[in-house]
Design an enzyme around this catalytic site. Sequence first.
Site, PDB file in Angstrom:
ATOM      1  N   GLU A  23     109.391   4.676 -33.220  1.00  0.00           N
ATOM      2  CA  GLU A  23     108.086   4.924 -33.844  1.00  0.00           C
ATOM      3  C   GLU A  23     107.849   6.417 -34.135  1.00  0.00           C
ATOM      4  O   GLU A  23     106.832   6.990 -33.755  1.00  0.00           O
ATOM      5  CB  GLU A  23     106.960   4.381 -32.952  1.00  0.00           C
ATOM      6  CG  GLU A  23     107.031   2.874 -32.748  1.00  0.00           C
ATOM      7  CD  GLU A  23     105.897   2.338 -31.891  1.00  0.00           C
ATOM      8  OE1 GLU A  23     105.355   1.269 -32.212  1.00  0.00           O
ATOM      9  OE2 GLU A  23     105.557   2.984 -30.877  1.00  0.00           O
ATOM     10  N   VAL A  24     108.783   7.028 -34.812  1.00  0.00           N
ATOM     11  CA  VAL A  24     108.678   8.456 -35.111  1.00  0.00           C
ATOM     12  C   VAL A  24     108.036   8.650 -36.496  1.00  0.00           C
ATOM     13  O   VAL A  24     108.649   8.348 -37.521  1.00  0.00           O
ATOM     14  CB  VAL A  24     110.058   9.141 -35.054  1.00  0.00           C
ATOM     15  CG1 VAL A  24     109.929  10.628 -35.378  1.00  0.00           C
ATOM     16  CG2 VAL A  24     110.685   8.941 -33.674  1.00  0.00           C
TER      17      VAL A  24
END
Length: 590
Positions: free
Chosen positions: A384-385
């Site tokens: 989840e960057v």
Amino acid sequence: MLSLVTKKKPEKKKKVYQCNNFIIAVPFTFLSQHHSPIRFSFPFSSRLLLLCRVVQHCLSSSSLSIFVMGKLVKSFCFLVFFGVLVEGLNIWPMPNSVNHGHQIMYLSNDFALKSDGSKYNDASGILKDAFSRLLDIIEVDHVIDSNFSHFDPMAILHGIHVIVWSQNDELQYGVDESYKLSIPSHGTQVYAHIEAQTVYGVLHGLQTFSQLCRFNLTNRAIEVHQVPWYIIDQPRFFYRGLLIDTSRHYLPLPIIKNVIDSMTYAKLNVLHWHIVDTQSFPLEIPSFPKLWNGAYSISERYTMADAAEIVSYAQRRGISVLAEIDVPGHALSWGTGYPSLWPSKDCQQPLDVSKEFTFKVIDGILSDFSKTFKYRFVHLGGDEVNTSCWTETPHIRKWLRQHGLDTSGAYQYFVLRAQKIALSHGYEIINWEETFNDFGSKLSRKTVVHNWLGGGVAEKVVAAGLRCIVSNQDKWYLDHLDAPWEGFYMNEPLTNITNHQQQKLVLGGEVCMWGEHIDASDIEQTIWPRAAAAAERLWSAYDNLAKDPSQVFGRLAHFRCLLNQRGVAAAPLVGPGRVAPEEPGSCYKQ
């Protein structure tokens, strides 16, 4: 004895099973379509299991009739069903091979541990402490004051004789956890026997033994029913994990220890400690002491000595601790103590990819980890960057241009550089699946891909020659309260993986207790009993697993009640996760 007779009925052809003074009439269609998912070689157990299956069928089919002394009594079905499950084979998770009888032994008041002939000297006290815990959980705080003069001396069980073939008690991934457990049915000075290659196999054998014991409230003795027993057992997967999250909510040390104790009852063997995240950084890092300024408060912190205590506590119970730092995203709390880790004051995560200081901090953390967290793997996150801060921050935008990278390339650069740091400290790496989805061919060959987004990923990972851990969120995320225990049980890590060599690349699986809505007040009932459903999937041989979760409801309900008796706040099975009991009633039916 159970005998087969024929009874003619005009509506349907049936087989009729007679047992003492009652008869169960069963449709031929039931017998032809159903067979036991568990293999036993002792005749009594197979008859008992058939009776259980037959009566289960009556709950959902009006075609099954029960006759008692010649009279039709359908209401008796529930009594037989309940009695079979409670009095029958109630071991969780199901061992590989089980033989048993139908006699009773009684534990002596001087029940003792014996290790004559064992090569393991127990210098660390792991075995001694495990035996002490065994006595605690089988007594469940009852006063044992039975008059043994009333019992047959040949039916007294005097203790457990343990044989461990290895002197080594190092706990690491792949350690031999197999064991053999036998309990004779009579004799002079009778002992149960546990034989294992390592002390950790013995720990599992003791847990299985504990589930064979029950306190008799009438004679005030601890009994072992269905002796003689002979059990051969080993895990299907080496990695059987549970994630806890101490960033979203701080978990006091006694709570973490309680979770570890409860894991042992279901034979889970890896505590994945998601220590830090966006919200807080509660762990002391000696190399960078300001990092834990990101904790919620001065009292909601763990010293490195606390972490070492958790590792030791778990190890003595056969559980490894997998530490995680999630980079480069999920790291806003790092900048509370070191603001230069943020891209800017207004855009605070992911970590600044352009600064050497960022990787110096990661190196310091992993250097400190390597002194305390001795498990073969470290988890580096990578999920989840959102890289928008990198393009919105002038100095990072300049760095990207100078290195000819877009944000996807920078994400890859960050993950691979963090992997190299971990490798330099002797770790193998676990990363969340986005790293594989985005640049799988570039990952270190020592990477384990942690699947969480959904199904179908594991087969792609192993086809690429990488290892995998399964935690798909639709089935094995405990914070998803709408995910029922049946889904936890039926989630198969090897789905669509038929190649034997590729199957070996699936290390196992993990249920995840994310902490956004979990704290010390409700963590146990959110974990249990759904985690136990996954635990059997990960421990028991595939051929011993039920093909329909309804077949194990009674046995899992019994295990849930056993957890309650041992002080674990396991929620009812009926309903969604963490549900309260619907109405008054027996624990075994909820």
